[in-house]
Design a protein around this motif. Structure first.
Motif, PDB file in Angstrom:
ATOM      1  N   GLY A 124       0.752  -1.249  -0.309  1.00  0.00           N
ATOM      2  CA  GLY A 124      -0.115  -0.003  -0.078  1.00  0.00           C
ATOM      3  C   GLY A 124       0.778   1.151   0.128  1.00  0.00           C
ATOM      4  N   GLU A 125       0.220   2.316  -0.443  1.00  0.00           N
ATOM      5  CA  GLU A 125       1.076   3.498  -0.443  1.00  0.00           C
ATOM      6  C   GLU A 125       1.536   4.354   0.986  1.00  0.00           C
ATOM      7  OE1 GLU A 125      -0.430   6.343  -3.071  1.00  0.00           O
ATOM      8  OE2 GLU A 125      -1.402   4.810  -4.477  1.00  0.00           O
ATOM      9  N   ALA A 126       0.696   3.722   2.081  1.00  0.00           N
ATOM     10  CA  ALA A 126       1.116   4.349   3.072  1.00  0.00           C
ATOM     11  C   ALA A 126       2.136   3.407   3.767  1.00  0.00           C
ATOM     12  CB  ALA A 126      -0.079   4.325   3.954  1.00  0.00           C
ATOM     13  N   ALA A 127       2.791   2.681   3.203  1.00  0.00           N
ATOM     14  CA  ALA A 127       3.852   1.921   3.937  1.00  0.00           C
ATOM     15  C   ALA A 127       5.084   2.820   4.128  1.00  0.00           C
ATOM     16  CB  ALA A 127       4.133   0.527   3.025  1.00  0.00           C
ATOM     17  N   PRO A 128       5.766   2.615   5.200  1.00  0.00           N
ATOM     18  CA  PRO A 128       6.905   3.425   5.724  1.00  0.00           C
ATOM     19  C   PRO A 128       8.147   3.151   4.731  1.00  0.00           C
ATOM     20  CG  PRO A 128       6.572   1.885   7.364  1.00  0.00           C
ATOM     21  CD  PRO A 128       5.425   1.768   6.510  1.00  0.00           C
ATOM     22  N   THR A 129       8.897   4.422   4.542  1.00  0.00           N
ATOM     23  CA  THR A 129      10.116   4.219   3.686  1.00  0.00           C
ATOM     24  C   THR A 129      11.298   3.851   4.612  1.00  0.00           C
ATOM     25  OG1 THR A 129       9.334   5.903   2.044  1.00  0.00           O
ATOM     26  CG2 THR A 129      11.862   5.713   2.146  1.00  0.00           C
ATOM     27  N   ARG A 130      12.435   3.195   4.270  1.00  0.00           N
ATOM     28  CA  ARG A 130      13.405   3.025   5.159  1.00  0.00           C
ATOM     29  C   ARG A 130      14.733   3.792   4.663  1.00  0.00           C
ATOM     30  NH1 ARG A 130      13.346  -3.674   4.901  1.00  0.00           N
ATOM     31  NH2 ARG A 130      11.113  -3.935   6.030  1.00  0.00           N
ATOM     32  N   ASP A 131      15.460   4.078   5.647  1.00  0.00           N
ATOM     33  CA  ASP A 131      16.666   4.962   5.256  1.00  0.00           C
ATOM     34  C   ASP A 131      17.878   3.986   5.910  1.00  0.00           C
ATOM     35  OD1 ASP A 131      15.959   6.980   4.048  1.00  0.00           O
ATOM     36  OD2 ASP A 131      16.141   8.411   5.648  1.00  0.00           O
ATOM     37  N   TYR A 132      18.777   3.052   5.017  1.00  0.00           N
ATOM     38  CA  TYR A 132      19.707   2.287   5.697  1.00  0.00           C
ATOM     39  C   TYR A 132      20.834   2.892   5.814  1.00  0.00           C
ATOM     40  CZ  TYR A 132      16.927  -1.914   4.872  1.00  0.00           C
ATOM     41  OH  TYR A 132      15.756  -3.059   4.933  1.00  0.00           O
ATOM     42  N   PHE A 133      21.682   2.735   6.851  1.00  0.00           N
ATOM     43  CA  PHE A 133      23.033   3.283   7.189  1.00  0.00           C
ATOM     44  C   PHE A 133      24.057   2.005   7.675  1.00  0.00           C
ATOM     45  CE2 PHE A 133      19.980   6.290   8.568  1.00  0.00           C
ATOM     46  CZ  PHE A 133      20.795   7.750   8.038  1.00  0.00           C
ATOM     47  N   ARG A 134      25.118   2.050   6.939  1.00  0.00           N
ATOM     48  CA  ARG A 134      26.383   1.073   7.331  1.00  0.00           C
ATOM     49  C   ARG A 134      26.859   1.805   8.506  1.00  0.00           C
ATOM     50  NH1 ARG A 134      25.506   1.705   2.334  1.00  0.00           N
ATOM     51  NH2 ARG A 134      27.128   3.128   1.899  1.00  0.00           N
ATOM     52  N   VAL A 135      26.992   1.146   9.763  1.00  0.00           N
ATOM     53  CA  VAL A 135      27.411   1.705  10.713  1.00  0.00           C
ATOM     54  C   VAL A 135      28.590   0.812  11.357  1.00  0.00           C
ATOM     55  CG1 VAL A 135      26.945   2.177  13.341  1.00  0.00           C
ATOM     56  CG2 VAL A 135      25.275   2.504  11.325  1.00  0.00           C
ATOM     57  N   GLU A 136      29.728   1.228  11.883  1.00  0.00           N
ATOM     58  CA  GLU A 136      30.863   0.392  12.668  1.00  0.00           C
ATOM     59  C   GLU A 136      30.761   1.105  14.144  1.00  0.00           C
ATOM     60  OE1 GLU A 136      35.750   0.152  12.496  1.00  0.00           O
ATOM     61  OE2 GLU A 136      34.466   0.684  10.517  1.00  0.00           O
TER      62      GLU A 136
END
Length: 167
Positions: A124-136
């Motif tokens: 559905g259009e209301a599904a949240p967006t994800r922001d991915y981070f590579r973390v050390e």
């Protein structure tokens, strides 16, 4: 050399031995699917030894998984993203620290974000967006975290998840 003029390939012989001993579903290989979401993009399917390697008498052209996956992806994805408590200096930035499985990890380096939108035709259009981070972290371990949702006025507070661990 095997009988009848065919050449036995070592991989084929290995597959035959393992499946004879442990069953046909014991060996699995990655199968790629068209999906934006990392947990849906790859699955493990039973390895099928069709015997074409013996008929050709040479190795089949099989690309290693690492060559097919983007370089920014961890080799080990968790079966389900696990929630973490994260603290970020700026609302849309990488976490300064995060707590996963009761252990506190302090971020030393971070790259990102890489934005992955939900599959609107499925979720559905209301599904949240994800922001991915590579973390050390300060111990040198590397993680793949994502923030689900945005910091906006009147919106629900975004949630953080750990999705994978780099080798």
């Amino acid at each position: 050399m095997a009988g009848s003029g065919t050449v036995e390939h070592p991989l084929s012989a290995f597959v035959d031995r393992v499946t004879a001993r442990f069953g046909t579903g014991s060996l699995r290989m990655p199968a790629f699917a068209e999906s934006h979401l990392p947990e849906r993009a790859v699955s493990l399917e039973p390895f099928e030894n069709t015997g074409h390697m013996q008929r050709q008498g040479k190795a089949a052209a099989v690309a290693p998984v690492a060559r097919l996956l983007p370089a920014a992806r961890p080799l080990r994805l968790l079966s389900h993203p696990e929630p973490v408590e994260a603290t970020a200096e700026v609302p849309e930035g990488a976490p300064m620290s995060f707590r996963w499985r009761r252990a506190l990890h302090r971020t030393v380096r971070a790259e990102g974000p890489e934005r992955i939108a939900a599959e609107w035709w499925i979720h559905g259009e209301a599904a949240p967006t994800r922001d991915y981070f590579r973390v050390e972290d300060d111990a040198g371990r590397r993680y793949w975290l994502f923030r689900e949702g945005f910091y906006e006025q009147g919106a629900d507070k975004p949630r953080w998840f750990l999705h994978g661990v780099f080798a």
